[in-house]
Design a protein around this motif. Structure first.
Motif, short mmCIF file in Angstrom:
data_model
loop_
_atom_site.label_atom_id
_atom_site.label_comp_id
_atom_site.label_asym_id
_atom_site.label_seq_id
_atom_site.Cartn_x
_atom_site.Cartn_y
_atom_site.Cartn_z
N ARG A 81 1.04 -1.26 -0.06
CA ARG A 81 -0.01 0.01 -0.03
C ARG A 81 0.82 1.31 -0.05
O ARG A 81 1.96 1.50 0.68
CB ARG A 81 -0.76 -0.08 1.40
CG ARG A 81 -1.99 -1.21 1.02
CD ARG A 81 -3.00 -1.29 2.19
NE ARG A 81 -3.99 0.00 1.90
CZ ARG A 81 -5.20 0.04 2.35
NH1 ARG A 81 -5.47 -0.70 3.36
NH2 ARG A 81 -5.93 0.98 1.90
N LYS A 82 0.38 2.08 -0.87
CA LYS A 82 1.08 3.67 -0.97
C LYS A 82 0.15 4.60 -0.58
O LYS A 82 -0.12 4.93 0.69
CB LYS A 82 1.60 3.65 -2.21
CG LYS A 82 2.78 2.79 -2.74
CD LYS A 82 3.41 2.83 -3.87
CE LYS A 82 4.64 1.83 -4.20
NZ LYS A 82 4.26 0.54 -4.07
N ARG A 83 -0.67 5.05 -1.62
CA ARG A 83 -1.71 5.98 -1.54
C ARG A 83 -2.96 5.40 -2.04
O ARG A 83 -2.78 4.67 -2.90
CB ARG A 83 -1.43 7.33 -2.15
CG ARG A 83 -0.41 8.11 -1.27
CD ARG A 83 -0.16 9.54 -1.99
NE ARG A 83 -0.89 9.71 -3.04
CZ ARG A 83 -0.05 9.63 -4.26
NH1 ARG A 83 1.45 9.61 -4.34
NH2 ARG A 83 -0.44 9.96 -5.61
N PHE A 84 -4.20 5.58 -1.58
CA PHE A 84 -5.59 5.02 -2.16
C PHE A 84 -5.21 5.32 -3.56
O PHE A 84 -5.69 4.11 -4.26
CB PHE A 84 -6.65 5.87 -1.38
CG PHE A 84 -7.93 5.35 -2.14
CD1 PHE A 84 -8.25 4.18 -2.04
CD2 PHE A 84 -8.45 6.15 -3.15
CE1 PHE A 84 -9.72 3.66 -2.34
CE2 PHE A 84 -9.44 5.61 -3.89
CZ PHE A 84 -10.19 4.26 -3.69
N THR A 85 -5.03 6.34 -4.04
CA THR A 85 -5.22 6.75 -5.50
C THR A 85 -4.25 5.66 -6.43
O THR A 85 -4.84 4.81 -7.33
CB THR A 85 -4.86 8.18 -6.04
OG1 THR A 85 -3.64 8.43 -5.53
CG2 THR A 85 -6.13 8.87 -5.72
N LEU A 86 -3.08 5.35 -5.95
CA LEU A 86 -2.27 4.44 -6.50
C LEU A 86 -2.82 2.93 -6.11
O LEU A 86 -2.68 2.28 -7.09
CB LEU A 86 -0.68 4.68 -6.02
CG LEU A 86 -0.24 5.96 -6.28
CD1 LEU A 86 1.25 6.15 -5.39
CD2 LEU A 86 0.00 6.09 -7.65
N ASP A 87 -3.14 2.83 -5.08
CA ASP A 87 -3.45 1.20 -4.79
C ASP A 87 -4.93 1.16 -5.79
O ASP A 87 -4.74 -0.11 -6.18
CB ASP A 87 -4.01 1.08 -3.33
CG ASP A 87 -2.84 1.47 -2.47
OD1 ASP A 87 -1.47 1.30 -2.75
OD2 ASP A 87 -3.16 1.89 -1.19
#
Length: 153
Positions: free
Chosen positions: A49-55
């Motif tokens: 997990r990184k940021r919601f948009t990337l995930d």
């Protein structure tokens, strides 16, 4: 598309097509996929997990690649049936993901899934290091298989 319990979401699913199973953790997301006939769930990958948009973009790309028709997210309900912070975080993730896709998103009770998978991997004599690398995707497959079995009933 709303986020629904599995049985309610089933009415929105076409008769065939792969489903994507997700085991949401705080640091990783286990990902599994079913075959188009929805008989067998297979562990696929673990997303850091990184940021919601990337995930979310990674998960949506994966769903497109697999021609998926829906998602099944494990909902971590407490043993007494209540919902704690992890369940609330899963519901929030599901709502946010639903804003980015037309695919139905179903929630499935995942109580004890990680524990069951860990026991199975230990019994298979998988090393601690390998278990750590693969447990989330196997938990996603365990969650998805339970949902597939329920949908067939």
């Amino acid at each position: 598309m709303p986020v629904l319990a599995l049985i309610e979401a089933a009415a929105l699913l076409p008769p065939r097509g792969a489903l994507i199973g997700l085991d949401l953790g705080t640091k990783t997301i286990g990902v599994a996929s079913s075959d188009p006939d929805r008989r067998l769930a297979t562990p696929v990958e673990t997303v850091s997990r990184k940021r919601f948009t990337l995930d979310a973009e990674r998960l949506l790309t994966f769903a497109r690649e697999r021609h998926a028709v829906g998602f099944v997210l494990g909902l971590p309900i407490n043993m007494d049936g209540s919902e704690g912070p992890r369940a609330q975080a899963t519901r929030a993730f599901a709502r946010n993901l639903a804003n980015l896709t037309e695919l139905p998103i179903a929630l499935w009770d995942e109580r004890l899934s990680t524990a069951a998978v860990e026991r199975a991997l230990i019994e298979a004599d998988v090393s601690r290091e390998k278990r750590k690398a693969m447990i989330d995707q196997h938990a996603a497959a365990y969650i998805l298989q339970g949902a597939l079995d329920r949908l067939r009933r």
